[in-house]
Design a protein around this motif. Structure first.
Motif, PDB file in Angstrom:
ATOM      1  N   GLY A  23     -45.521 -26.991 -24.591  1.00  0.00           N
ATOM      2  CA  GLY A  23     -44.268 -26.760 -23.896  1.00  0.00           C
ATOM      3  C   GLY A  23     -43.216 -27.758 -24.350  1.00  0.00           C
ATOM      4  O   GLY A  23     -43.508 -28.688 -25.100  1.00  0.00           O
ATOM      5  N   TYR A  45     -39.131 -26.801 -17.707  1.00  0.00           N
ATOM      6  CA  TYR A  45     -39.762 -26.712 -19.013  1.00  0.00           C
ATOM      7  C   TYR A  45     -40.113 -25.266 -19.318  1.00  0.00           C
ATOM      8  O   TYR A  45     -40.160 -24.423 -18.434  1.00  0.00           O
ATOM      9  N   TYR A  47     -43.021 -22.965 -21.774  1.00  0.00           N
ATOM     10  CA  TYR A  47     -44.312 -23.119 -22.440  1.00  0.00           C
ATOM     11  C   TYR A  47     -44.759 -21.783 -23.005  1.00  0.00           C
ATOM     12  O   TYR A  47     -44.398 -20.729 -22.500  1.00  0.00           O
ATOM     13  N   SER A  56     -41.571 -20.253 -17.880  1.00  0.00           N
ATOM     14  CA  SER A  56     -40.919 -21.506 -17.501  1.00  0.00           C
ATOM     15  C   SER A  56     -41.567 -22.076 -16.255  1.00  0.00           C
ATOM     16  O   SER A  56     -42.206 -21.364 -15.476  1.00  0.00           O
ATOM     17  N   SER A  84     -48.421 -23.205 -13.478  1.00  0.00           N
ATOM     18  CA  SER A  84     -48.489 -24.227 -14.535  1.00  0.00           C
ATOM     19  C   SER A  84     -48.126 -25.588 -13.974  1.00  0.00           C
ATOM     20  O   SER A  84     -47.431 -25.694 -12.958  1.00  0.00           O
ATOM     21  N   LEU A 103     -40.037 -21.835 -29.225  1.00  0.00           N
ATOM     22  CA  LEU A 103     -39.627 -22.977 -28.421  1.00  0.00           C
ATOM     23  C   LEU A 103     -38.317 -23.566 -28.943  1.00  0.00           C
ATOM     24  O   LEU A 103     -37.436 -23.944 -28.167  1.00  0.00           O
TER      25      LEU A 103
END
Length: 118
Positions: A23, A45, A47, A56, A84, A103
């Motif tokens: 991430g 964040y 990932y 996210s 997560s 990313l």
């Protein structure tokens, strides 16, 4: 007032129910409550679950010095990838070129939205 709808913490799960993915940090900001310590940081964040699924998440930590674009390792629930948690800073060896490019594209979009150069 106590709410029954509080979000579960990592400690509420079995650690074997998670796997690690790559991430990156997309936003860092302080808490907005006047009752919180001024050092409390919130982080958004994104990932990669796989080459075609990017999700996210958000994390709250005390005294962390996160930075926009920082690579992080995220723990993802095996049966529900929308659950997560931030694990640690760093890179995984198993990130694919497609994930890396995805990313980077997300970071470009977020940087433009936030008027950040990186």
């Amino acid at each position: 007032m106590i709410s029954c709808n509080t979000k579960k913490k990592y400690e509420d799960y079995n650690e074997n129910d998670f796997y690690e993915v790559q991430g990156v940090v997309t936003k860092v900001y302080s808490t907005s409550s006047v009752f919180d310590d001024s050092y409390n940081k919130l982080m958004d964040y994104v990932y990669c679950v796989n080459d075609s699924l990017i999700l996210s998440g958000k994390e709250k930590e005390f005294f962390k010095a996160w930075k926009f674009g920082q690579p992080i390792i995220v723990l993802v629930h095996k049966t529900n990838p929308e659950i997560s948690f931030y694990a640690r800073n760093g890179f995984l060896n198993k990130i694919t070129k497609t994930q890396e490019e995805s990313l980077y594209k997300v970071l470009l979009i977020e940087a433009e939205k936030q008027k950040i150069s990186f």
